[in-house]
Structure formats: structure tokens, C-alpha cells
Write a protein that holds these residues in place. Sequence first.
Motif, PDB file in Angstrom:
ATOM      1  N   PRO A 164     -27.907   7.483  42.463  1.00 18.69           N
ATOM      2  CA  PRO A 164     -27.248   5.998  42.779  1.00 18.69           C
ATOM      3  C   PRO A 164     -26.770   5.858  44.382  1.00 18.69           C
ATOM      4  N   TRP A 165     -26.920   7.011  45.159  1.00 19.94           N
ATOM      5  CA  TRP A 165     -26.498   6.804  46.506  1.00 19.94           C
ATOM      6  C   TRP A 165     -27.774   6.809  47.443  1.00 19.94           C
ATOM      7  N   ILE A 166     -28.903   6.822  46.958  1.00 22.66           N
ATOM      8  CA  ILE A 166     -30.119   7.114  47.599  1.00 22.66           C
ATOM      9  C   ILE A 166     -30.303   6.081  48.727  1.00 22.66           C
ATOM     10  N   GLY A 167     -29.986   4.746  48.401  1.00 27.40           N
ATOM     11  CA  GLY A 167     -30.106   3.673  49.546  1.00 27.40           C
ATOM     12  C   GLY A 167     -29.346   4.066  50.679  1.00 27.40           C
ATOM     13  N   GLU A 168     -28.268   4.913  50.707  1.00 29.85           N
ATOM     14  CA  GLU A 168     -27.606   5.161  51.892  1.00 29.85           C
ATOM     15  C   GLU A 168     -28.295   5.878  52.957  1.00 29.85           C
ATOM     16  N   LEU A 169     -29.042   6.958  52.435  1.00 29.90           N
ATOM     17  CA  LEU A 169     -29.805   7.571  53.423  1.00 29.90           C
ATOM     18  C   LEU A 169     -31.229   7.362  53.604  1.00 29.90           C
ATOM     19  N   ALA A 170     -31.740   6.376  52.243  1.00 29.47           N
ATOM     20  CA  ALA A 170     -33.237   5.897  52.533  1.00 29.47           C
ATOM     21  C   ALA A 170     -33.303   4.332  52.486  1.00 29.47           C
ATOM     22  N   SER A 171     -32.868   3.992  53.505  1.00 30.63           N
ATOM     23  CA  SER A 171     -32.782   2.401  53.743  1.00 30.63           C
ATOM     24  C   SER A 171     -34.048   1.540  53.207  1.00 30.63           C
ATOM     25  N   GLU A 172     -35.033   2.319  53.247  1.00 30.19           N
ATOM     26  CA  GLU A 172     -36.490   1.709  53.008  1.00 30.19           C
ATOM     27  C   GLU A 172     -36.279   1.535  51.631  1.00 30.19           C
ATOM     28  N   LEU A 173     -35.785   2.169  50.665  1.00 34.32           N
ATOM     29  CA  LEU A 173     -35.475   1.807  49.275  1.00 34.32           C
ATOM     30  C   LEU A 173     -34.592   0.575  48.890  1.00 34.32           C
ATOM     31  N   LYS A 174     -33.448   0.728  49.739  1.00 32.48           N
ATOM     32  CA  LYS A 174     -32.438  -0.121  49.337  1.00 32.48           C
ATOM     33  C   LYS A 174     -32.490  -1.288  48.986  1.00 32.48           C
ATOM     34  N   PRO A 175     -33.511  -2.324  49.479  1.00 27.22           N
ATOM     35  CA  PRO A 175     -33.621  -3.677  49.168  1.00 27.22           C
ATOM     36  C   PRO A 175     -34.396  -3.686  47.544  1.00 27.22           C
ATOM     37  N   HIS A 176     -34.871  -2.788  47.330  1.00 35.80           N
ATOM     38  CA  HIS A 176     -35.680  -2.774  46.059  1.00 35.80           C
ATOM     39  C   HIS A 176     -35.077  -2.098  44.652  1.00 35.80           C
ATOM     40  N   LEU A 177     -33.650  -1.483  45.125  1.00 37.49           N
ATOM     41  CA  LEU A 177     -33.009  -0.469  43.830  1.00 37.49           C
ATOM     42  C   LEU A 177     -31.890  -1.491  43.443  1.00 37.49           C
ATOM     43  N   ARG A 178     -31.466  -1.559  42.250  1.00 34.94           N
ATOM     44  CA  ARG A 178     -30.223  -2.238  41.704  1.00 34.94           C
ATOM     45  C   ARG A 178     -29.401  -1.106  40.781  1.00 34.94           C
ATOM     46  N   LEU A 179     -28.303  -1.027  41.214  1.00 31.26           N
ATOM     47  CA  LEU A 179     -27.224   0.024  40.680  1.00 31.26           C
ATOM     48  C   LEU A 179     -26.662  -0.670  39.545  1.00 31.26           C
ATOM     49  N   THR A 180     -26.796  -0.205  38.376  1.00 29.27           N
ATOM     50  CA  THR A 180     -26.123  -0.834  37.046  1.00 29.27           C
ATOM     51  C   THR A 180     -25.039   0.132  36.412  1.00 29.27           C
ATOM     52  N   ARG A 181     -23.867  -0.305  35.879  1.00 26.88           N
ATOM     53  CA  ARG A 181     -22.923   0.520  35.395  1.00 26.88           C
ATOM     54  C   ARG A 181     -23.270   0.330  33.799  1.00 26.88           C
ATOM     55  N   GLN A 182     -23.293   1.557  33.278  1.00 28.41           N
ATOM     56  CA  GLN A 182     -23.943   1.584  31.971  1.00 28.41           C
ATOM     57  C   GLN A 182     -22.688   2.498  30.951  1.00 28.41           C
ATOM     58  N   VAL A 183     -22.505   2.213  29.947  1.00 32.01           N
ATOM     59  CA  VAL A 183     -21.086   2.756  29.217  1.00 32.01           C
ATOM     60  C   VAL A 183     -21.659   3.606  28.055  1.00 32.01           C
ATOM     61  N   LEU A 184     -21.002   4.574  28.058  1.00 34.73           N
ATOM     62  CA  LEU A 184     -21.250   5.684  26.785  1.00 34.73           C
ATOM     63  C   LEU A 184     -20.022   5.641  26.028  1.00 34.73           C
ATOM     64  N   GLY A 185     -20.306   5.721  24.662  1.00 30.13           N
ATOM     65  CA  GLY A 185     -19.018   5.791  23.738  1.00 30.13           C
ATOM     66  C   GLY A 185     -19.248   6.847  22.746  1.00 30.13           C
ATOM     67  N   TRP A 186     -18.259   7.584  22.583  1.00 28.94           N
ATOM     68  CA  TRP A 186     -18.241   8.723  21.246  1.00 28.94           C
ATOM     69  C   TRP A 186     -17.193   8.276  20.322  1.00 28.94           C
ATOM     70  N   PHE A 187     -17.687   8.111  18.863  1.00 28.25           N
ATOM     71  CA  PHE A 187     -17.147   7.664  17.960  1.00 28.25           C
ATOM     72  C   PHE A 187     -16.785   8.815  16.834  1.00 28.25           C
ATOM     73  N   SER A 188     -15.895   9.086  16.210  1.00 28.82           N
ATOM     74  CA  SER A 188     -15.624   9.974  15.132  1.00 28.82           C
ATOM     75  C   SER A 188     -16.293   9.563  13.776  1.00 28.82           C
ATOM     76  N   PRO A 189     -17.309   9.841  13.392  1.00 29.74           N
ATOM     77  CA  PRO A 189     -17.733   9.063  12.116  1.00 29.74           C
ATOM     78  C   PRO A 189     -16.932   9.305  10.719  1.00 29.74           C
ATOM     79  N   ARG A 190     -17.009   8.268  10.054  1.00 35.09           N
ATOM     80  CA  ARG A 190     -16.222   8.194   8.681  1.00 35.09           C
ATOM     81  C   ARG A 190     -16.911   9.107   7.832  1.00 35.09           C
ATOM     82  N   ASN A 191     -18.175   9.475   7.941  1.00 38.69           N
ATOM     83  CA  ASN A 191     -18.614  10.476   6.984  1.00 38.69           C
ATOM     84  C   ASN A 191     -19.368  11.562   8.050  1.00 38.69           C
TER      85      ASN A 191
END
Length: 391
Positions: A202-229
Motif C-alpha cells: 500500500p506504500w507503492i505510490g510513494e516510490l512509484a509515482s507513475e502508479l499513484k494516480p491509478h491506485l485506491r487504498l482502502t481500509r478493510q476490517v477483519l473480525g474473529w468471533f467465538s462460535p456458539r457451536n
Amino acid sequence: MTAFDVAVIGLGAMGSAALFNLAKRGRRVIGFEQFEPGHEKGSSHGESRAIRLSYFEHPSYVPLARRAYEAWRELERASGETILTVTGILEAGHPGSHVVEGSLAASRLHGLPHEVLTGPEINHRFPAFRLPPDWIGLFQPQGGFLRPELAIRQFVRLSEHHGAEIRTRTHVLGIEPTASGIRIRSEADTIEAGSVILATGPWIGELASELKPHLRLTRQVLGWFSPRNPAFFTPDRFPVFILESEDDACYGFPDFAGSGVKAASHREGTVLATANANAQDGGEADEVQLRRMFRRFLPDADGPLCKMRTCLYTRTPDEDFIVDCSTHDPRIVLASPCSGHGFKFASVLGEVLTDLATGRTPVDDISRFRVDRLRASQTTSIPDRQIGEAS
Ligand SMILES: Cc1cc2nc3c(=O)[nH]c(=O)nc-3n(C[C@H](O)[C@H](O)[C@H](O)COP(=O)(O)OP(=O)(O)OC[C@H]3O[C@@H](n4cnc5c(N)ncnc54)[C@H](O)[C@@H]3O)c2cc1C
């Protein structure tokens, strides 16, 4: 005279795999990582990553996936660790689901083993699911999950064993092409290498500016749940899954390590200006979103929350990867295989990146990942002086 044949910047999934392949082939190679391998700030953490042979995104990924499986097994033999666990993968969705139809088409085209199941058949076979009766599903027996942090640490360890020089906790500030190679300026010092692989996720746009305008960084959430069964969610009874409803596509993993059933949404999260803008953990709204999926389709997974983490997607406009030489200088190799589905290919892309950085034509077809397709979709002028300057 350059001190190194190749420098690899970023030792996450792609960089560590490339470093390993370069070192194994006897190249003089150095790897830079701003944190420690296997850290939780980029795109490669969270205990598991799905792997599958049939590919709903496009059937042309299938040959690459085949080689990826072989290369993961090679890493297991070299490291003595279990990196890949086969549980089967279930892809299911509403009638007309893009995921199911795409996977079915790829399976048929490439003659891959698969089963088509109805919603009630899935619920009967895997009792954790409560899918609607009109849903359809495709079960791929070869699907499963990888252990990302373990894989990265093993790639780095084995690279060192094969003679690679490794600089952790070292931020690369800039790269500059010279007549004899590429100069790499880090917090520690300046070195030169014949070529460089930019695998900075996700830092690639900092060193490869040719890519920066084409990339979108998004925050994705992971969750862990203790199952009932818990008995419904062990890897021998519960496969890795992708579920596509009318308004979401979510996926998850069995509880293989006692840390809970992991689930996440593939839907685009908050767009971030930079990778460093990411807040580390999920919040209440993220938990509500994940539980919504459980309540609809996996009610027994809807137990106490164990933990949440955030992770970054680096999305291209067409969701295909970027694996190519820079249009500014062919000695700079760009590796941005994310869009939320790249990890499984790290083992084979390590080989591909090694070929690109050493002037060889990769055996695998990577024409889908060319950088010039981005220009075709959006004309943007980038001044040459910006090449390789970190912001
Ligand atoms: C939530 C989530 C779920 C996913 N699920 C799946 C899945 O199930 N299956 C799948 O195949 N793929 C999946 N993916 C995608 C996959 O994880 C990514 O494609 C992959 O991790 C990208 O690896 P990378 O090497 O490009 O980036 P990273 O692993 O983030 O590595 C980049 C590295 O570069 C370092 N770095 C950056 N800048 C510098 C610098 N200037 N100097 C030194 N070091 C630097 C960083 O610290 C980092 O370690 C998922 C991704 C996310 C976020």
C-alpha cells in the motif's frame, strides 16, 4: 560497479517471495523492510488468506494458481512448516451470482474438479450455513487457506540462509536510476543495485509515482468471533467460504487456531489518502456489519467478538494486478498484486519478479498485469523528476 544484482524494497508477501527466489538462484540480493517481516500494518496479516484454483475474477488466473500451489508446497518442504491447509472452498450466492457463475466458467474451461450445490444441499452438508433455498453454490475441493505471516517469515529466513542481505526497520527514502544501476537511499545509507523490485504494497505510490494516480487504498476490517457451536466450524467440517448476496460479498475461514471464526467483507472500505493514515483496529460499526452477515447466513458464528484488525487493499481500477517493468526505466520492477486477492499468488510471483529483475522472460503469462493498461484507462501526465521520491 554495483554491490548487488537486485535490491528488493518491501519484505511483505511479494518482496519476501522475490527475495527468496533471487537468493536461491545465487543472485547478490539485498532486501529492505521498514518494519519487521510479518508485521500488522500492511496487507499481509490476519492469520489466514484464501487460496483457490478456480478463479471467478478471470479464468486466465488459473494456470498461475496451479503453479502457486506447487510453489507453496516447495516452500513447505524447504521450511518444514505447514503453510497451506486444504479445506475446500465454498462459493455461494444469489441466482446469477457473479462469483458462482465466474468460478463455474473457469472450472469448466480448465477441467477443474468442482460440485454445484443448491442452498439446501449446502446447509445439509455444512450445518453451520443457513443459506436461502434459491441460492446456488460451487464447492472446489482444492481450496483452502495459507498462513501469511508464517510464509513471509519463512521466505525471509530462507533468503538469509541462501546469502541474502536483509535490512529490517529500514525505511527506503528514494530510488534514482544511474548509468550503472539504481541508487537506493535509505535511512541507514545509500547503496546501488543493478535492478530494483518495488514491492511496497500500500506504500507503492510513494516510490512509484507513475502508479499513484491509478491506485485506491482502502481500509478493510477483519473480525474473529467465538462460535456458539464450535463443532460446526472446525476445518474438517467447515470450508473457507465466499458468499455473494445482493448487497455484499463476504468471506471467512474455519476456526483452525482457536482464535475464532474469521470473517470480512470484500466490499470497498474507507478510502485512505496514505497507508500511514490507517487506524489499526475496527470499531463498533465494523462489528455490526460483520455480524449482519453472520445473522443472515451463519447464525452459530454470531458469538462473542474475539478481536478485530484492519488491513489495506491497494486497488487498481480493473482489480487486476500490476507486475511489470516501469515505463520510465526497465530496471525498476513494479509489484502491486493486491486488489484484495493477491496473496495466494505470492509464491509464483516471487519467481516472476525474479525473472523480470534479471532480464528473463517469465514462463507464466503476466500480460494481464501490464502497467501500460493503466495509462490507457486514464491519461495522466507525470513529470519524470518525480520518479522514486518518497513523499
Ligand atoms: C483484509 C485483506 C484480506 C485479503 N484476503 C486475501 C485472500 O483471502 N486471498 C488472497 O490471495 N489475497 C488476499 N488479500 C490480498 C493480499 O493479502 C495482498 O495481495 C498481499 O498481501 C499484498 O502483498 P504485498 O507484498 O504487495 O504488500 P505487503 O505485504 O503489505 O508488503 C509491503 C511491504 O513493504 C514495506 N514497505 C513499504 N514501504 C517501504 C519503504 N519505503 N521502505 C521499506 N519497506 C517498505 C511494508 O512495511 C510492507 O512490509 C487480502 C488483503 C487484505 C488487506
